[in-house]
Design an enzyme around this catalytic site. Structure first.
Site, short mmCIF file in Angstrom:
data_model
loop_
_atom_site.label_atom_id
_atom_site.label_comp_id
_atom_site.label_asym_id
_atom_site.label_seq_id
_atom_site.Cartn_x
_atom_site.Cartn_y
_atom_site.Cartn_z
N LYS A 9 -39.58 13.53 -12.39
CA LYS A 9 -40.98 13.46 -12.80
C LYS A 9 -41.82 14.33 -11.87
CE LYS A 9 -44.75 10.12 -13.34
NZ LYS A 9 -45.09 8.70 -13.24
N SER A 25 -41.55 27.08 -24.82
CA SER A 25 -41.16 26.47 -23.56
C SER A 25 -42.33 26.20 -22.64
CB SER A 25 -40.13 27.33 -22.83
OG SER A 25 -40.72 28.51 -22.35
N THR A 57 -40.19 20.11 -24.84
CA THR A 57 -39.83 21.52 -24.89
C THR A 57 -38.73 21.73 -23.86
OG1 THR A 57 -40.70 23.79 -24.90
CG2 THR A 57 -41.66 22.27 -23.29
N TYR A 58 -38.52 22.96 -23.42
CA TYR A 58 -37.52 23.21 -22.39
C TYR A 58 -38.18 23.99 -21.25
CZ TYR A 58 -37.26 27.81 -24.62
OH TYR A 58 -37.57 29.04 -25.14
N GLY A 73 -45.87 29.43 -26.63
CA GLY A 73 -45.62 29.23 -28.05
C GLY A 73 -46.51 28.13 -28.62
N ALA A 75 -46.62 25.04 -28.17
CA ALA A 75 -47.11 24.06 -27.20
C ALA A 75 -48.44 24.48 -26.58
CB ALA A 75 -46.07 23.83 -26.11
#
Length: 114
Positions: A9, A25, A57-58, A73, A75
Protein backbone atom coordinates in the site's frame (compact mmCIF):
# COMPACT_ATOMS: atom_id res chain seq x y z
CA UNK A 1 -8.05 -22.65 0.98
CA UNK A 2 -6.50 -19.65 -0.76
CA UNK A 3 -7.47 -16.09 0.11
CA UNK A 4 -6.51 -12.67 -1.20
CA UNK A 5 -4.80 -10.30 1.26
CA UNK A 6 -3.26 -6.84 1.12
CA UNK A 7 0.34 -7.08 -0.16
CA UNK A 8 1.40 -3.46 -0.64
CA UNK A 9 0.00 0.00 0.00
CA UNK A 10 1.21 3.47 -0.97
CA UNK A 11 -0.89 5.80 1.17
CA UNK A 12 -1.82 9.33 0.08
CA UNK A 13 0.28 10.27 -2.92
CA UNK A 14 -0.60 13.16 -5.22
CA UNK A 15 -1.39 12.78 -8.90
CA UNK A 16 1.29 14.69 -10.81
CA UNK A 17 0.17 13.96 -14.36
CA UNK A 18 -2.71 12.55 -16.38
CA UNK A 19 -2.07 11.54 -19.99
CA UNK A 20 -5.15 10.47 -21.92
CA UNK A 21 -3.13 9.67 -25.05
CA UNK A 22 -0.95 7.01 -23.43
CA UNK A 23 -1.79 3.31 -23.85
CA UNK A 24 -2.71 2.79 -20.21
CA UNK A 25 -1.44 2.13 -16.69
CA UNK A 26 -0.13 4.18 -13.78
CA UNK A 27 3.40 5.56 -13.74
CA UNK A 28 4.89 5.43 -10.23
CA UNK A 29 8.28 6.76 -9.10
CA UNK A 30 10.48 3.66 -9.05
CA UNK A 31 11.70 4.47 -5.51
CA UNK A 32 8.09 4.30 -4.27
CA UNK A 33 7.52 1.04 -6.14
CA UNK A 34 10.64 -0.51 -4.58
CA UNK A 35 9.79 0.64 -1.07
CA UNK A 36 6.21 -0.67 -1.37
CA UNK A 37 7.24 -3.94 -3.01
CA UNK A 38 5.33 -3.32 -6.23
CA UNK A 39 6.91 -4.53 -9.47
CA UNK A 40 6.48 -3.31 -13.03
CA UNK A 41 3.33 -4.66 -14.72
CA UNK A 42 1.81 -5.72 -11.39
CA UNK A 43 -1.93 -5.19 -11.09
CA UNK A 44 -2.70 -2.33 -8.71
CA UNK A 45 -5.89 -0.84 -7.41
CA UNK A 46 -6.29 2.91 -7.26
CA UNK A 47 -8.52 4.67 -4.72
CA UNK A 48 -8.99 8.40 -5.32
CA UNK A 49 -9.57 10.12 -1.97
CA UNK A 50 -10.88 13.31 -3.60
CA UNK A 51 -13.63 11.88 -5.79
CA UNK A 52 -14.19 8.32 -4.55
CA UNK A 53 -13.18 6.64 -7.83
CA UNK A 54 -11.89 3.07 -7.47
CA UNK A 55 -10.31 1.26 -10.40
CA UNK A 56 -7.46 -1.07 -11.29
CA UNK A 57 -4.62 -0.95 -13.79
CA UNK A 58 -0.97 -2.03 -13.92
CA UNK A 59 2.14 -0.28 -12.64
CA UNK A 60 4.99 1.03 -14.77
CA UNK A 61 8.24 2.49 -13.51
CA UNK A 62 8.65 6.23 -13.37
CA UNK A 63 11.91 8.10 -12.98
CA UNK A 64 13.52 7.64 -9.56
CA UNK A 65 13.21 10.56 -7.14
CA UNK A 66 10.79 12.30 -9.53
CA UNK A 67 7.74 11.82 -7.32
CA UNK A 68 5.76 11.00 -10.45
CA UNK A 69 2.28 9.54 -10.04
CA UNK A 70 0.79 9.58 -13.52
CA UNK A 71 -2.48 8.10 -14.69
CA UNK A 72 -2.42 7.10 -18.32
CA UNK A 73 -5.01 6.23 -20.95
CA UNK A 74 -8.62 5.86 -19.86
CA UNK A 75 -7.63 6.12 -16.17
CA UNK A 76 -6.58 9.73 -16.80
CA UNK A 77 -10.30 10.60 -16.99
CA UNK A 78 -10.88 9.31 -13.44
CA UNK A 79 -8.49 11.71 -11.67
CA UNK A 80 -7.40 15.32 -11.53
CA UNK A 81 -3.85 16.52 -11.01
CA UNK A 82 -3.25 16.99 -7.25
CA UNK A 83 -5.88 14.39 -6.28
CA UNK A 84 -4.73 12.21 -3.39
CA UNK A 85 -4.55 8.47 -4.11
CA UNK A 86 -4.12 5.24 -2.25
CA UNK A 87 -2.42 2.59 -4.40
CA UNK A 88 -2.70 -1.05 -3.27
CA UNK A 89 -1.88 -4.53 -4.49
CA UNK A 90 -2.99 -7.90 -3.22
CA UNK A 91 -1.50 -11.40 -3.04
CA UNK A 92 -3.16 -14.81 -2.98
CA UNK A 93 -1.92 -17.17 -0.31
CA UNK A 94 -2.84 -20.06 1.89
CA UNK A 95 -5.25 -19.20 4.71
CA UNK A 96 -2.79 -20.15 7.47
CA UNK A 97 0.06 -18.23 5.81
CA UNK A 98 -2.23 -15.20 5.48
CA UNK A 99 -2.82 -15.14 9.24
CA UNK A 100 0.88 -14.36 9.74
CA UNK A 101 1.32 -12.11 6.70
CA UNK A 102 2.31 -8.46 7.22
CA UNK A 103 1.75 -6.16 4.24
CA UNK A 104 4.16 -3.41 3.25
CA UNK A 105 2.57 0.00 3.84
CA UNK A 106 4.36 3.25 3.08
CA UNK A 107 3.41 6.85 3.84
CA UNK A 108 5.39 9.05 1.42
CA UNK A 109 5.85 12.75 2.07
CA UNK A 110 5.52 14.91 -1.04
CA UNK A 111 5.51 11.73 -3.20
CA UNK A 112 9.01 10.85 -1.93
CA UNK A 113 10.30 7.98 0.17
CA UNK A 114 11.37 8.87 3.68
Amino acid sequence: MQIEVLKSKIHRVKVTQADLNYIGSITIDEDLMDKAGIIENERVYIYDINNGERFDTYAIKGKRKSGVIGLNGAAARKVQINDLLIIVSFATMDFEEAKKWKPTVIFPKNNQCD
